[in-house]
Design an enzyme around this catalytic site. Structure first.
Site, PDB file in Angstrom:
ATOM      1  N   LEU A  43      44.533 -64.106  75.062  1.00 39.45           N
ATOM      2  CA  LEU A  43      43.151 -64.294  75.510  1.00 39.45           C
ATOM      3  C   LEU A  43      42.443 -65.301  74.608  1.00 39.45           C
ATOM      4  CD1 LEU A  43      40.790 -63.562  77.350  1.00 39.45           C
ATOM      5  CD2 LEU A  43      40.235 -61.713  75.756  1.00 39.45           C
ATOM      6  N   TYR A  44      42.728 -65.240  73.304  1.00 39.04           N
ATOM      7  CA  TYR A  44      42.151 -66.216  72.374  1.00 39.04           C
ATOM      8  C   TYR A  44      42.481 -67.629  72.829  1.00 39.04           C
ATOM      9  CZ  TYR A  44      41.704 -69.132  68.207  1.00 39.04           C
ATOM     10  OH  TYR A  44      41.384 -70.142  67.334  1.00 39.04           O
ATOM     11  N   ALA A  45      43.753 -67.874  73.150  1.00 36.01           N
ATOM     12  CA  ALA A  45      44.172 -69.195  73.609  1.00 36.01           C
ATOM     13  C   ALA A  45      43.459 -69.575  74.902  1.00 36.01           C
ATOM     14  CB  ALA A  45      45.685 -69.217  73.817  1.00 36.01           C
TER      15      ALA A  45
END
Length: 435
Positions: A246-248
């Site tokens: 999700l960060y990416a």
């Protein structure tokens, strides 16, 4: 009139009977409207209480609010504005005035100090959230204060505060480093990533496109945008539509958002894809940092391996090299072309890899730490979990070298030696807690 009566008598759904209107039905309708009005007030009242009043008895709620605060506790006044102006004052002949978001963060601190030391005007902004030990951020803040950089405590989602800062100082540049970092934490608190990395970025761009003159913006993307890409080394021309976390995904979304604001409003935007930054004053959630802590405490450290016993490697990049890339991006950023939120012409839009071009197996990282710490690590070999981590990163930096003059000079052995020296000095041989 007869025509209207005819329409009223048509069933609302073909084949279903609709009751004729009667005084009883009208009375019931008025009563229903009264109930609807009452419960609407109750509903909106609950929303108001939920968002504007946090129960002191719940530590988890207060912790989440502190991490995701939309407002600053207090700001304003002549003394406050005086500090801002003094911090942002340009002292070199060709200097720039820079608002650095996330200034009390790892990269933000180093960039702010470097800018200030060369004579640029620098104002920091940070919300000091508790993603990791806030005392480390406060120590960085003290370092910045000694350098002459004032850090305003506030949130990038606070539009009123951002507008106020631009009213006080007409910043020529914004170095946007504030973000929710970390790949694994996204599985625990996904909302914080959307809040900071997407909503926060949009808010910063909204303010920047509306002020006059518009600043040039350099912001932190991430090497994580390459996701499941298997072509190495990673080039800015490679596909980035397969995020592994999700960060990416939020960082990739940020790049698309940047494109939109550049296209519509003429904002000059440069995205920097950082590759595993390490060094003094670093982040405790990074492997090299907590490996050092746990080796000193005699704890086991996880050494991940990829499928089929493959090697997990990272393109570790020393903080000083990253800072040089950040400053070069600011120095080569062209002016934004918009005015008052309206685009006047094509504006600069760039993205660069900032890495070291020398991937190192994580097992080798541990071996270097063992030699520097003079302690044997208790290695616990484990399969790479499905939590968003990727097996390797490797940067192609030819574009950054050509356009920015970017050339990393610090190898992992040298960089870790400097980090360990700082760590032992700051934490006292591991006796002081490193959370």
């Amino acid at each position: 009139m007869s025509q209207m009566m005819h329409i009223d008598n048509i069933p609302s759904t073909p084949g279903k009977f609709k009751m004729e209107k009667s005084p009883y039905n009208r009375l019931r309708m008025h009563f229903s409207l009264a109930k609807l009005t009452f419960w609407s007030f109750v509903f909106f009242g609950l929303i108001f209480v939920f968002f504007y009043r946090s129960p002191a008895s719940s530590s988890s709620v207060s912790s989440d609010l502190s991490r995701r605060s939309l407002r600053t506790s207090s700001y304003g006044g002549p003394a406050w504005e005086k500090r801002i102006k003094a911090s942002a004052k340009v002292r070199s002949r060709n200097g720039i005035s820079v608002l650095v978001t996330g200034a009390a963060g790892f990269v933000g601190t180093h960039v702010s100090v470097a800018l200030k030391r060369r004579g640029d005007g620098v104002l920091g902004l940070d919300n000091f959230n508790d993603y990791y030990d806030p005392s480390l951020k406060r120590a960085r803040q003290a370092l910045l204060e000694r350098t002459g950089v004032y850090v305003v405590e506030g949130d990038i989602n606070d539009a009123t505060l951002l507008k106020k800062l631009f009213d006080i100082v007409p910043f020529t540049h914004v170095m946007h480093l504030a973000a929710q970092a970390g790949v694994r934490y996204a599985m625990e608190n996904p909302g914080s990533y959307v809040h900071s990395n997407i909503a926060g970025l949009v808010n910063v761009l909204e303010i920047c496109k509306s002020v006059n003159p518009q600043p040039a913006i350099v912001w932190a993307s991430s090497s994580s945008v390459y996701g499941l890409n298997t072509k190495v080394p990673f080039s800015e021309k490679d596909r980035t539509d397969q995020p592994a976390s999700l960060y990416a995904a939020t960082k990739k979304a940020g790049e698309e958002i940047a494109h939109t604001y550049n296209h519509i409003y003429g904002l000059s935007l440069t995205g920097l894809r950082f590759f595993t930054v390490y060094g003094p004053w670093g982040r405790p959630d990074m492997a090299y940092f907590f490996f050092t802590r746990d080796i000193l405490k005699g704890k086991s450290i996880p050494i991940f391996e990829a499928a089929n016993h493959g090697t997990v490697a990272r393109d570790f990049t020393y903080i000083d090299d990253i800072v040089k890339g950040c400053l070069a991006a600011l120095d080569t950023a062209e002016k934004s072309t918009g005015s008052g939120g309206k685009k006047k012409g094509a504006a600069q839009l760039r993205v660069f890899n900032l890495g070291n071009t020398s991937p190192v197996p994580v097992s080798d990282l541990v071996s270097i730490l063992e030699r520097l710490l003079k302690v044997k690590a208790k290695r616990l070999v484990m399969k790479l979990p499905r939590n968003g981590d990727v097996p390797f990163t490797h940067a192609n930096i030819s574009s950054a070298h050509k356009e920015l003059g970017y050339k990393p000079t610090t190898d992992l052995q040298t960089g870790l030696k400097k980090f360990v020296r700082w760590y032992l000095n700051y934490y006292g041989n591991g006796k002081k807690s490193a959370q």
